[in-house]
Write a protein that holds these residues in place. Structure first.
Motif: not given
Ligand SMILES: [Zn+2]
Length: 292
Positions: A125, A127, A129-130, A204, A225
């Motif tokens: 995904h 986000h 932090d990914h 998530h 996540d």
């Molecule tokens: Zn996430």
């Protein structure tokens, strides 16, 4: 415990193993921290504070762990990581650190692979932090020859986030990859390579996906996540960050028992020191993590 465990044994804290023809390496990106209450959702602090270190500002320390899958022909990176494009404010708020070899390209080279050799970059995904580390400090793609893959719904959320999603996405993480013609998207499920697929599940985030590798020696899965750390295997441990907790529950009650039953090798993105292991279930149907 699964009756029969397929594939290799994994010792606690192991960062590398072999599954079938694939070498699997837990690389290093950043270490950082997020609010403990948000990480554990409705679980009361008296329960979760026994499981993890807690900082004085109530955050809990986490890692971002990209994985290398290498079968000699293809070198697949799963989840590039958080990267280096962070200002002073976020660095302080999220305790972002790249000390002790926590930098993706350095870590990749230590595993014997150059960024140009990455053939596929899979993003569960979008986000921040990914996927932040898919573009370098100069804002340009780090893996110029890689097919980058993410769910279509995640691409849409990253490019046009509404009020609910704005805090979790950065357009500049994805835009340079699109402009370089490196991004491919999918809906539902896609086979990236024979035996390697991404399955869009949601919960998530809109399109968070499980990455599943199937080999003659057993299966491995990257949980992103859906199961961020070894403390999130117990089914009700759903993060407060999850957009649709009811769907997260559905996803987790379907896939975690299956992974335990079949003895999958599980790759956990945010765990500080146990990036790979198996899910086990006790007589009370409580699922936990075991580095076996
Ligand atoms: Zn996430």
């Amino acid at each position: 415990m699964p009756k029969e465990i397929a594939g290799p044994e994994v010792t606690p804290g192991a960062r590398e193993t072999q599954l079938g023809e694939w070498r699997i390496v837990a690389l290093k990106d950043a270490s950082f921290a997020l609010d403990g209450g948000a990480m554990f959702g409705v679980v009361p602090r008296v329960m979760w504070e026994r499981l993890t270190k807690v900082n004085s500002d109530h955050t809990v320390p986490l890692a971002t762990t990209p994985y290398l899958l290498d079968n000699g022909t293809y070198r697949v990176l799963i989840e590039p990581g958080m990267g280096l494009r962070w200002g002073e404010k976020q660095t302080a708020m999220f305790h972002i650190s790249h000390d002790e070899g926590h930098e993706l390209v350095t870590s990749l080279r230590a595993a014997g692979v150059e960024p140009e050799e990455i053939t596929h970059c899979l993003m569960s995904h979008c986000h921040w932090d990914h996927i932040g580390a898919a573009c370098g400090a100069d804002g340009l793609p780090v893996f110029p020859k890689a097919q980058h893959w993410c769910p279509q719904s995640e691409r849409d959320a990253a490019l046009h986030p509404d009020h609910l999603r704005r805090a979790s996405y950065r357009k500049e993480d994805l835009q340079p990859i699109i402009e370089a013609n490196l991004l491919q998207t999918f809906e539902g499920e896609t086979e990236i390579l024979p035996g390697l697929k991404m399955v869009e599940l949601g919960g998530h985030s809109d399109g968070i996906s499980l990455v599943i590798l199937e080999t003659a020696e057993g299966k491995a899965a990257f949980w992103a996540d859906i199961v961020p750390t070894s403390n999130h295997v117990h089914l009700p441990f759903i993060m407060a960050y999850d957009m649709n907790a009811a769907l997260s529950w559905e996803v987790r009650t379907k896939w975690i028992p299956l992974a335990a039953e079949e003895g999958w090798l599980n790759l956990l993105y945010h765990d500080l020191d146990q990036p790979m292991g198996r899910f086990v279930v006790d007589a009370k149907k409580r699922y936990t993590f075991a580095a076996i």
